[in-house]
Structure formats: C-alpha cells, structure tokens
Design an enzyme around this catalytic site. Structure first.
Site, PDB file in Angstrom:
ATOM      1  N   ARG A 161      19.285 -12.608  21.810  1.00 14.38           N
ATOM      2  CA  ARG A 161      18.162 -12.364  22.737  1.00 14.38           C
ATOM      3  C   ARG A 161      16.804 -12.579  22.065  1.00 14.38           C
ATOM      4  O   ARG A 161      15.845 -11.843  22.316  1.00 14.38           O
ATOM      5  CB  ARG A 161      18.212 -10.936  23.320  1.00 14.38           C
ATOM      6  CG  ARG A 161      19.442 -10.588  24.073  1.00 14.38           C
ATOM      7  CD  ARG A 161      19.624 -11.429  25.345  1.00 14.38           C
ATOM      8  NE  ARG A 161      20.947 -11.177  25.869  1.00 14.38           N
ATOM      9  CZ  ARG A 161      22.020 -11.884  25.506  1.00 14.38           C
ATOM     10  NH1 ARG A 161      21.923 -12.901  24.682  1.00 14.38           N
ATOM     11  NH2 ARG A 161      23.196 -11.608  25.999  1.00 14.38           N
ATOM     12  N   SER A 239      19.500  -5.874  31.931  1.00 12.34           N
ATOM     13  CA  SER A 239      19.646  -4.887  30.841  1.00 12.34           C
ATOM     14  C   SER A 239      18.262  -4.478  30.358  1.00 12.34           C
ATOM     15  O   SER A 239      17.487  -5.339  29.940  1.00 12.34           O
ATOM     16  CB  SER A 239      20.399  -5.494  29.666  1.00 12.34           C
ATOM     17  OG  SER A 239      21.620  -6.000  30.100  1.00 12.34           O
ATOM     18  N   GLU A 335      14.620  -4.617  25.992  1.00 14.62           N
ATOM     19  CA  GLU A 335      14.868  -6.072  26.077  1.00 14.62           C
ATOM     20  C   GLU A 335      13.730  -6.845  26.755  1.00 14.62           C
ATOM     21  O   GLU A 335      13.245  -7.825  26.202  1.00 14.62           O
ATOM     22  CB  GLU A 335      16.213  -6.341  26.761  1.00 14.62           C
ATOM     23  CG  GLU A 335      16.559  -7.812  26.661  1.00 14.62           C
ATOM     24  CD  GLU A 335      17.913  -8.177  27.205  1.00 14.62           C
ATOM     25  OE1 GLU A 335      18.895  -7.506  26.867  1.00 14.62           O
ATOM     26  OE2 GLU A 335      17.984  -9.142  27.972  1.00 14.62           O
TER      27      GLU A 335
HETATM   28  C1  LIG Z   1      19.676  -8.644  37.561  1.00 12.53           C
HETATM   29  C2  LIG Z   1      19.330  -9.307  36.251  1.00 12.53           C
HETATM   30  C3  LIG Z   1      20.353  -9.740  35.425  1.00 12.53           C
HETATM   31  C4  LIG Z   1      20.068 -10.356  34.202  1.00 12.53           C
HETATM   32  N1  LIG Z   1      21.103 -10.753  33.420  1.00 12.53           N
HETATM   33  C5  LIG Z   1      20.856 -11.319  32.224  1.00 12.53           C
HETATM   34  C6  LIG Z   1      21.956 -11.714  31.386  1.00 12.53           C
HETATM   35  O1  LIG Z   1      23.116 -11.580  31.736  1.00 12.53           O
HETATM   36  N2  LIG Z   1      21.660 -12.274  30.186  1.00 12.53           N
HETATM   37  C7  LIG Z   1      20.376 -12.435  29.767  1.00 12.53           C
HETATM   38  O2  LIG Z   1      20.196 -12.935  28.654  1.00 12.53           O
HETATM   39  N3  LIG Z   1      19.328 -12.102  30.546  1.00 12.53           N
HETATM   40  C8  LIG Z   1      19.521 -11.536  31.755  1.00 12.53           C
HETATM   41  N4  LIG Z   1      18.478 -11.156  32.549  1.00 12.53           N
HETATM   42  C9  LIG Z   1      17.088 -11.339  32.063  1.00 12.53           C
HETATM   43  C10 LIG Z   1      16.340 -12.583  32.622  1.00 12.53           C
HETATM   44  O3  LIG Z   1      16.890 -13.000  33.841  1.00 12.53           O
HETATM   45  C11 LIG Z   1      16.315 -13.779  31.668  1.00 12.53           C
HETATM   46  O4  LIG Z   1      15.734 -13.409  30.445  1.00 12.53           O
HETATM   47  C12 LIG Z   1      15.570 -14.991  32.250  1.00 12.53           C
HETATM   48  O5  LIG Z   1      15.837 -16.103  31.463  1.00 12.53           O
HETATM   49  C13 LIG Z   1      14.064 -14.798  32.364  1.00 12.53           C
HETATM   50  O6  LIG Z   1      13.521 -15.937  33.036  1.00 12.53           O
HETATM   51  P1  LIG Z   1      12.182 -15.843  33.864  1.00 12.53           P
HETATM   52  O7  LIG Z   1      11.856 -17.175  34.367  1.00 12.53           O
HETATM   53  O8  LIG Z   1      12.278 -14.754  34.872  1.00 12.53           O
HETATM   54  O9  LIG Z   1      11.156 -15.427  32.695  1.00 12.53           O
HETATM   55  P2  LIG Z   1       9.953 -14.404  32.797  1.00 12.53           P
HETATM   56  O10 LIG Z   1      10.470 -13.017  32.940  1.00 12.53           O
HETATM   57  O11 LIG Z   1       8.965 -14.882  33.781  1.00 12.53           O
HETATM   58  O12 LIG Z   1       9.349 -14.555  31.322  1.00 12.53           O
HETATM   59  C14 LIG Z   1      10.077 -14.036  30.210  1.00 12.53           C
HETATM   60  C15 LIG Z   1       9.358 -14.460  28.906  1.00 12.53           C
HETATM   61  O13 LIG Z   1       9.413 -15.880  28.792  1.00 12.53           O
HETATM   62  C16 LIG Z   1       8.103 -16.422  28.708  1.00 12.53           C
HETATM   63  N5  LIG Z   1       8.138 -17.691  29.446  1.00 12.53           N
HETATM   64  C17 LIG Z   1       8.616 -17.919  30.688  1.00 12.53           C
HETATM   65  N6  LIG Z   1       8.491 -19.224  30.986  1.00 12.53           N
HETATM   66  C18 LIG Z   1       7.921 -19.808  29.915  1.00 12.53           C
HETATM   67  C19 LIG Z   1       7.543 -21.152  29.613  1.00 12.53           C
HETATM   68  N7  LIG Z   1       7.694 -22.154  30.476  1.00 12.53           N
HETATM   69  N8  LIG Z   1       6.970 -21.404  28.396  1.00 12.53           N
HETATM   70  C20 LIG Z   1       6.801 -20.405  27.502  1.00 12.53           C
HETATM   71  N9  LIG Z   1       7.142 -19.132  27.722  1.00 12.53           N
HETATM   72  C21 LIG Z   1       7.699 -18.836  28.923  1.00 12.53           C
HETATM   73  C22 LIG Z   1       7.193 -15.383  29.338  1.00 12.53           C
HETATM   74  O14 LIG Z   1       5.863 -15.478  28.848  1.00 12.53           O
HETATM   75  C23 LIG Z   1       7.867 -14.107  28.881  1.00 12.53           C
HETATM   76  O15 LIG Z   1       7.518 -13.838  27.557  1.00 12.53           O
HETATM   77  C24 LIG Z   1      18.718 -10.549  33.797  1.00 12.53           C
HETATM   78  C25 LIG Z   1      17.675 -10.111  34.637  1.00 12.53           C
HETATM   79  C26 LIG Z   1      17.976  -9.516  35.858  1.00 12.53           C
HETATM   80  C27 LIG Z   1      16.850  -9.085  36.760  1.00 12.53           C
END
Ligand SMILES: Cc1cc2nc3c(=O)[nH]c(=O)nc-3n(C[C@H](O)[C@H](O)[C@H](O)COP(=O)(O)OP(=O)(O)OC[C@H]3O[C@@H](n4cnc5c(N)ncnc54)[C@H](O)[C@@H]3O)c2cc1C
Length: 340
Positions: A161, A239, A335
């Site tokens: 992670r 998580s 996380e």
């Molecule tokens: C119900 C649920 C289940 C989940 N299950 C999992 C799982 O099984 N495994 C897991 O690993 N994660 C899980 N997650 C966490 C999450 O979905 C992931 O980490 C996902 O990849 C985040 O993507 P996002 O576009 O929402 O990023 P955001 O939340 O919008 O951003 C997260 C981080 O990435 C940065 N970021 C985003 N886009 C960019 C970009 N283009 N360039 C540079 N930085 C960027 C942001 O600045 C921030 O620091 C879960 C979340 C939820 C709500």
C-alpha cells in the site's frame, strides 16, 4: 476549463467529509490536467489531484489551494496484452474490459473503487494480486521541472500500500497514464489463478472446478459485495487501517495472551496481523460518534452513516488507535491519506 470556488470536498470523497477547496477544477483531458497544474503554479497555491476520492480525506477546514478532479479518459489494449490507460479512467471499467478480452493480471483487483491514477499511488491490492505485479510504466508530469517523464515499475518503489507517489515524492508527480503488461489466456489454455485461500474457497462454493478469468472476477465481486459497504450508499474509504506487521518474536508473545490471534507470514521474520480482529477483540466494534464507526460486517472499514464530519471521524480513529495500543501495544496506521 471551469474553475469553481469554495466547492465542498465532501461531495468529491467517498467518506463524505471535508470542507471547501479554494479552487476546484475538473480536468476532462490531459491538456486540462496540465492547465490546472499551471493555474496552481501561477497562483502560488498547493495542488491536490484527486480521482474518485476513495482513499483521501480532507478535514472540515477544506483545502486552501487547488483541487483537481481527474476525469481524463483513454484505453488502448493491443493483442500482446500491453494496456495503456489514461489516469482518469474508472479502475473497475478497465479491469472489466481486460477480463472481457481474456487478459489476466488485474482480475483479482475487480470492484475496487477509484481511478487508474489512484491505483499505483496506494499500490492497490486484493485477493493475491497487486497493481505493481503487472504495471510496466507510468507517464507523469514532473511538477518540479514541468516535463512529462516515464517512470519504470522499479522507479515507483512499490511496497505494501505504498509507492513514491505516496511517501518519498508526494506531490512531485501527476500521473497521466499507466501502462500494464497483461497475459493473454487462449481458449483451452490452463489459467493460473491467484493463489488466495478465500478466493479459492469461494470458487469451490460456487462449484467451479477450472476457473476462467471471468469466473475469478465474478467470484471476487461476490466476495466483496458480501462484506464491503458500497461507498455510493454508505460513505467509507474501504480499509481504514493498514494491517500491522510485527516481528515473529512479538507475535509469539501476543499468542501467549491471545491464543486465537490470526496472522500470516509477511517475511521470514515478520507476521502480518488483522486490524479488523484487533478492533473487535479490543471491544471497539460498537464504538461510534455521530454515526461514524466500524462497519458491522467488517470492523476494519469505518463508515459515515449520519453525515458526520471530519471532527467526528478524528475522535473515532484516535480512540481506536489508543485503545488498540493500550490492549496490544500495536500502533495502527491509517490507510487513506488525510490532507491537513
Ligand atoms: C469500498 C472500498 C473498498 C476498497 N478496497 C480496496 C482494496 O481492496 N484494495 C486497495 O488497495 N484499496 C482499496 N480501496 C481504496 C481505494 O479505492 C484505492 O486506493 C483507489 O485506488 C483510490 O483511487 P482514487 O481515484 O479514488 O484516488 P483518490 O482517493 O482520489 O486519491 C488517492 C491518492 O492518490 C493521489 N492521486 C490520485 N490520482 C492521482 C494522479 N492522477 N496523479 C497523482 N496522484 C494522484 C491523490 O492525491 C491521493 O494522494 C477501497 C476503497 C473503498 C471505498
């Protein structure tokens, strides 16, 4: 490029907390993403790029800078399994299309919310696969030089992670596109599915003997739907705490007091524990503040059921961290990223 002022960030994160952003921009093209970066630079303001906000939390004070929501689309998959996607694509749409085309490598990561750009930041993982396993390279805007650069998998320094985008070089790169190298599974060819116990058990329960990539995707979706709340209905960030890693020595000491404490080997000298189990055993499952508290089917997930704010969330996670530390002498790490 539309620039909104004082847009509430709770509408752009899945936890549904967060005050206003001074400026809020939605970027629909890579050009607009770069323009947003230039806008922040001109105004001498900090910049946060977000995807679907499923792993980021803003406080009630909001963000005194520019928040850019990345909505850039683009998907190219060639017959050799080289998949290049723009960072604003929805992660699960990409997984779905790669599975439909019979390429393996992403199927166990089905149904994870978020965008392609968010996936390498957190090195997302589930059911025996991680983003890093198939990621070939990343195209990013280097915000220090203003140049577009290509980063190899190795340069991203992925671990559990974590990646350079989260720790070492936070804010240095805006991810524009991600390229994966997937494996074609021809019809009739034996497919080596991810080696993960609960996934294998689910396939047995579904009476599937020789699972295809599509079977694995469907089983993962079924498993996830059975234990995780849908963030579009019940706000959460998945998580909330990382599973802590402790030395084998510490684990054997804990076992003397908690004989049923589950764990699995992380390395030859370390064990990974289950934060959900620690929370439940510490008696925290029912704890909540203004509707923010552990999800009953999976204590590791903190849900926001009554439009609580960041202040309520902070009370909850600090109480959980303190109690778990008092009981087990284990520090729970959060996380999702909290922007203060
Ligand atoms: C119900 C649920 C289940 C989940 N299950 C999992 C799982 O099984 N495994 C897991 O690993 N994660 C899980 N997650 C966490 C999450 O979905 C992931 O980490 C996902 O990849 C985040 O993507 P996002 O576009 O929402 O990023 P955001 O939340 O919008 O951003 C997260 C981080 O990435 C940065 N970021 C985003 N886009 C960019 C970009 N283009 N360039 C540079 N930085 C960027 C942001 O600045 C921030 O620091 C879960 C979340 C939820 C709500």
């Amino acid at each position: 490029m539309d620039v909104l002022e004082n847009e509430l960030l709770k509408y752009h994160t899945t936890m549904k907390v967060g005050g206003p952003a001074k400026y809020f921009i939605t970027a629909n093209t890579i050009h607009e993403l770069i323009e947003a970066y230039k806008f922040a630079k001109q105004k001498n303001l900090p910049l946060e790029v977000i995807g679907d906000g499923s792993n980021i939390i803003f406080t009630d004070n909001g963000f005194d800078g520019v928040v850019v929501k990345n909505n850039t689309k683009g998907f190219k998959l060639n017959s050799n399994g080289i998949l290049k996607v723009n960072s604003g694509e929805k992660w699960d749409e990409v997984v779905k299309k790669s599975v439909q085309a019979n390429f393996s490598g992403l199927e166990a990561l089905s149904w994870i919310p978020g965008t392609v750009g968010g996936a390498p930041v957190n090195n997302i993982g589930a059911y025996g696969q991680e983003c890093k396993d198939t990621l070939l390279e990343i195209e990013a805007l280097d915000t220090t030089s203003g140049n577009i650069v290509t980063l190899s998998n190795k340069q991203c320094n992925f671990s559990y992670r974590d990646s350079i985008f989260k720790s070492l070089n936070r804010h240095k790169y805006i991810i524009l596109s991600v390229t994966f190298a997937l494996n074609k599974v021809s019809s009739g060819q034996q497919y080596n599915m991810p080696n993960y116990k609960s996934l294998q058990q689910k396939l047995i329960d579904l009476k599937i003997n020789n699972p295809t990539i599509k079977d694995v995707r469907n089983a993962v979706i079924k498993l996830r739907k059975s234990k995780l709340p849908d963030p579009t209905k019940i706000p959460n960030t998945g998580s909330f705490f990382k599973n802590p890693i402790v030395s084998n020595i510490k684990y054997s000491l804990l076992l003397k007091k908690y004989a049923d404490m589950p764990a699995y080997s992380y390395s030859s000298t370390e064990k990974k524990l289950y934060s959900g189990w620690l929370l439940e055993t510490a008696g925290l499952k029912q704890y909540s503040c203004n509707g923010i508290g552990p999800y009953q089917k999976q204590a590791l997930v903190i849900t926001n059921t009554k439009d609580g704010n960041y202040k309520d969330l902070e009370i909850v996670f600090k109480h959980i961290q303190k109690t778990v530390y008092d009981v087990f002498e284990i520090k729970l790490e959060i996380e999702p990223e909290i922007i203060k």
